[in-house]
Design a protein around this motif. Structure first.
Motif, PDB file in Angstrom:
ATOM      1  N   TYR A 400     -41.773  88.245 -25.367  1.00 14.53           N
ATOM      2  CA  TYR A 400     -41.791  87.177 -26.365  1.00 14.53           C
ATOM      3  C   TYR A 400     -43.236  86.787 -26.678  1.00 14.53           C
ATOM      4  CZ  TYR A 400     -40.423  82.904 -28.805  1.00 14.53           C
ATOM      5  OH  TYR A 400     -40.256  81.932 -29.750  1.00 14.53           O
ATOM      6  N   ARG A 401     -43.973  86.342 -25.662  1.00 11.75           N
ATOM      7  CA  ARG A 401     -45.415  86.110 -25.783  1.00 11.75           C
ATOM      8  C   ARG A 401     -46.084  86.819 -24.607  1.00 11.75           C
ATOM      9  NH1 ARG A 401     -45.832  81.849 -29.515  1.00 11.75           N
ATOM     10  NH2 ARG A 401     -44.123  80.355 -29.450  1.00 11.75           N
ATOM     11  N   HIS A 461     -35.354  85.514 -26.894  1.00 12.01           N
ATOM     12  CA  HIS A 461     -36.160  84.584 -26.105  1.00 12.01           C
ATOM     13  C   HIS A 461     -35.958  84.779 -24.609  1.00 12.01           C
ATOM     14  CE1 HIS A 461     -37.477  80.374 -24.891  1.00 12.01           C
ATOM     15  NE2 HIS A 461     -38.464  80.769 -25.646  1.00 12.01           N
ATOM     16  N   LYS A 463     -36.185  86.258 -20.944  1.00  8.28           N
ATOM     17  CA  LYS A 463     -37.300  86.911 -20.240  1.00  8.28           C
ATOM     18  C   LYS A 463     -36.718  87.784 -19.139  1.00  8.28           C
ATOM     19  CE  LYS A 463     -39.579  83.619 -22.467  1.00  8.28           C
ATOM     20  NZ  LYS A 463     -38.994  82.666 -23.395  1.00  8.28           N
ATOM     21  N   ASN A 485     -42.857  83.172 -20.165  1.00  6.34           N
ATOM     22  CA  ASN A 485     -43.236  84.414 -20.831  1.00  6.34           C
ATOM     23  C   ASN A 485     -44.035  85.328 -19.911  1.00  6.34           C
ATOM     24  OD1 ASN A 485     -42.223  83.561 -23.471  1.00  6.34           O
ATOM     25  ND2 ASN A 485     -43.876  82.078 -23.406  1.00  6.34           N
TER      26      ASN A 485
END
Length: 741
Positions: A400-401, A461, A463, A485
């Motif tokens: 995601y990030r 979203h 993880k 993240n």
């Protein structure tokens, strides 16, 4: 029906009893604004708590400056996304009310009133900190206050570093008004040409590539002093070098914020191309806010408003600093005496005991890692080991990030180059990380990684990472599930959980979840994991309903939740129902909370606290008593990537992971979650009227304080310590009954 009173929690020996928020009057059949808080106003209240940290006298000065900078950055993003969205709704004539009943126009009126007060408070804090920093030898000079010894250096710096990169532009009918990019900072100069007395206006846009502040070399300052001056102030100071032959009558600084939300059509044929185009459009979005100095020339202001298309209500005038978020550059100054004492996270002893073999340690028993107190390197090493292990055949991971310097990305590339089958689900809709994620996706694809972008209309979203390994008894799947993240930078300041397991049921569920994202193959029957938007909401509803049933039968009933936001009306209503049934509900909600606690007949069994401190609370934990007193060994415990928001529950791919291993269960419930509820130093009570107050402010002077961040920094985990526990057990936390309200 009898109501059970919530219990107060405290460490042993007794740390004193924390105060309890008051109970408001009945709210039966109340209108929307009585049932729920407004989402946007609740967020602004959160940013006020962040700003309050900048006034925390117990923090070092540069850390207080950092909190001020964060409050500015937060407010900028709020304007560019949330306020921009409301402005767009008003312009399109949309009247759909928010959860509290306000329509978009009514929300904007309330928001702008709050923002004006918040901006004024930020400037007050800035003036306080600037004075305190000067006393500590850190000077933030303006164009009028630079020591004589630095004049020569500053002039040379301006001539060599600034003059070549700035471009003055005349503002007249012969020159089109220049484009000012999002977050663009500029100066307007009122000039008179000496040769003929003609007056004109000039604009100088400050390139984004330049730092906001430059530090004067120590050799040009008094011993022990650090002097910073803004680039804008230098341009003002040496403007005569920029405009030879002109008399300078006045100048003024301004800053522009634009609509930065990205809307993607569900029918987009090429998601990557669509996002590249959308990122370019973001830079040219509608102007949402114009910041100017309060003594800005009226004619210049009128011109800016007209040329930028700014409504008067979107103008912020200040007699302080413009662009508070850039104060973070000064907060990074090398003054360790004015910062928090450095903290080095621990590496789990469990894995060290297995000679660094993560698979061996996980195969022996599930492990949970508590970031940032325990190192994120264990997550990176998990992927690195998979890349190097000849028995690993496949790796699948959601991203995601990942940050600009991601060791996780590099580990995936190593795995692909080593011949492993590697699949990466890269989420392009990660706000403000879209461009970085596009770059990572390209790099991964070049290395041979199969890159999947997931759903067009749902963000992925969750993880999760899966490693499939060939072993003597067949293939075994090792999983990592996180609440945060795969971002090594945020992992040093966000509190999150990393759960490692080789449980076959969780492995099979993770595989189904990955297939759902990569191939749109909806899972059949999931064994343990709940996945949004399929069944995560329903799973939480079922657990809440079980607590309601237990309360009605006279059994112990309690719900403990820790998350970042609660905005979903369905979830809030279910918690109201549980409160009315007598379920004791303790919520730790860092940010937005639309739930109104402590209202007689509706939510008098619900308490809400927010924790704001050195680390950003980010983990999501959901616990249910399950017929025993909390925190009990039979409690149903889950970790998740999802907050209690409609978007997380209905429009994102999220994962809810049950925790069944006894040691991991104890660590998360009786260490992590309990310590958050014990905290008295960083916690704020949410009151029925929407206001917040510090828990510590209402404590007796003799009461002992408890700081959950300090506790975690000084006490290793249960799960990751292994045999090291023999050298000293982790101090246990316990409950004590609260004094009667």
């Amino acid at each position: 029906m009898g109501k059970s009173l919530p219990h107060s929690v405290m460490p042993e020996p007794s740390a004193g009893s924390a105060s309890t928020p008051p109970i408001a009057g009945p709210a039966a059949n109340a209108p929307g604004e009585r049932l729920y808080f407004n989402r946007e106003l609740s967020w602004l209240a959160f940013n006020e708590r962040v700003l309050a940290e900048a006034r925390n006298a117990s923090y070092p000065l540069l850390e207080r400056l950092r909190f001020l900078s964060i409050s500015g950055s937060n407010l900028d993003e709020f304007m560019m996304i949330r306020v921009a969205g409301l402005v767009g709704q008003v312009q399109r004539g949309i009247e759909k009310p928010a959860i509290d009943g306000r329509n978009p126009a009514q929300q904007l009126v309330a928001i702008r009133e709050k923002i004006a007060k918040l901006s004024s408070r930020q400037q007050e804090v800035w003036r306080e900190l600037r004075e305190a920093l000067a006393a500590a030898g850190i000077h933030i000079a303006d164009e009028k206050r630079v020591r004589p010894a630095a004049h020569k250096w500053l002039k040379a710096f301006f001539r060599e570093e600034i003059l070549p990169v700035v471009t003055p532009q005349a503002l007249d009918p012969a020159h089109p008004f220049p484009f000012v990019q999002n977050e663009g900072l500029g100066l307007l100069f009122s000039l008179t040409r000496k040769s003929d007395g003609k007056e004109l206006m000039e604009m100088v846009l400050i390139p984004a590539a330049l730092p906001r502040f430059v530090r004067v070399p120590d050799t040009h300052c008094e011993a022990g002093e650090a002097v910073f001056i803004s680039i804008a102030s230098l341009i003002q100071r040496y403007a005569k070098k920029l405009f030879p032959g002109f008399a300078i009558n006045g100048d003024g600084m301004f800053r522009v914020l634009r609509d930065s939300d990205i809307e993607i059509e569900e029918e987009a044929e090429d998601l990557v191309r669509t996002f590249r185009s959308a990122i370019q459009r973001r830079r040219r979005g509608q102007v949402i806010q114009l910041e100017i100095e309060d003594d800005f020339d009226p004619r210049a202001e009128e011109m800016l408003l007209e040329q930028l298309g700014v409504q008067e209500a979107a103008v912020i005038k200040t007699d302080g600093i413009i662009g508070i978020e850039r104060l973070g550059e000064i907060a990074a100054a090398d003054r360790p005496d004015l910062k928090f004492e450095p903290y080095s996270p621990r590496y789990p002893e469990r894995i060290r005991e297995h000679d660094g073999d993560a698979f061996s340690a996980i195969r022996e028993k599930d492990i949970v890692i508590h970031h940032p107190y325990e190192s994120f390197e264990v997550v990176v090493d998990f992927i690195r080991q998979a890349a190097a292990d000849p028995d690993v055949v496949a790796i699948k991971q959601t991203l995601y990030r990942a940050g600009s310097q991601s060791a996780v990305i590099n580990a995936l590339i190593e795995a692909a180059e080593a011949g492993k089958s590697v699949t990466a689900v890269v989420e392009l809709k990660a706000r403000f990380d879209e461009e970085q994620n596009l770059k990572w996706a390209s790099k991964l694809e070049r290395a041979g990684v199969q890159v999947i972008y997931g759903f067009t209309d749902w963000k992925t979203h969750a993880k999760a990472a899966m490693v499939v390994r060939r072993e003597e008894d067949g293939f075994r799947t090792y999983c990592h599930f996180g609440t945060g993240n795969y971002h090594p930078a945020t992992a040093r300041i966000y509190t999150d959980l990393s759960f490692f397991t080789a449980n076959p049921k969780l492995g099979r569920d993770a595989a189904q979840m990955m297939n759902f994202v990569t191939g749109y193959v909806e899972p059949g029957e999931l064994e343990l994991i709940a996945v949004a938007p399929l069944n995560l909401r329903e799973t939480l509803y079922e657990r809440i309903d079980t607590e309601i049933a237990n309360a009605c039968e006279g059994k112990p009933a309690a719900i403990w939740m820790k998350c970042n936001q609660i905005t979903d009306p369905g979830m809030i209503d279910r918690l109201y129902q549980a409160s009315r049934a007598g379920v004791a509900i303790e919520l730790v909600v860092r940010g937005i909370c639309c739930l109104r606690p402590g209202v007689a007949g509706m939510s008098d069994n619900i308490r809400v606290r927010s924790i704001v401190g050195r680390f950003l609370e980010h983990s999501r934990i959901y616990a249910f008593a399950n017929g025993e007193k909390m925190p009990g060994v039979r409690a149903k415990l889950f970790i998740s990537s999802a907050d209690l928001m409609e978007r997380n529950l209905d429009r994102r791919v999220e994962a809810l992971i049950p925790i069944r291993n006894r040691t991991v269960h104890d660590q998360i419930l009786q260490q992590v979650l309990l310590a958050n509820m014990l905290d008295t130093e960083q916690s704020w009570w949410l009151h029925p009227d929407g206001s917040y107050s510090l828990v510590a402010a209402d404590l007796d002077k003799s009461a002992k304080r408890f700081n959950c961040h300090h506790y975690f920094m000084t006490n290793p985990s249960l799960s990751g310590r292994g045999g090291a526990l023999e050298a000293g057990a982790v101090p246990r936390l316990s409950l004590a009954r609260e004094r009667q309200r």
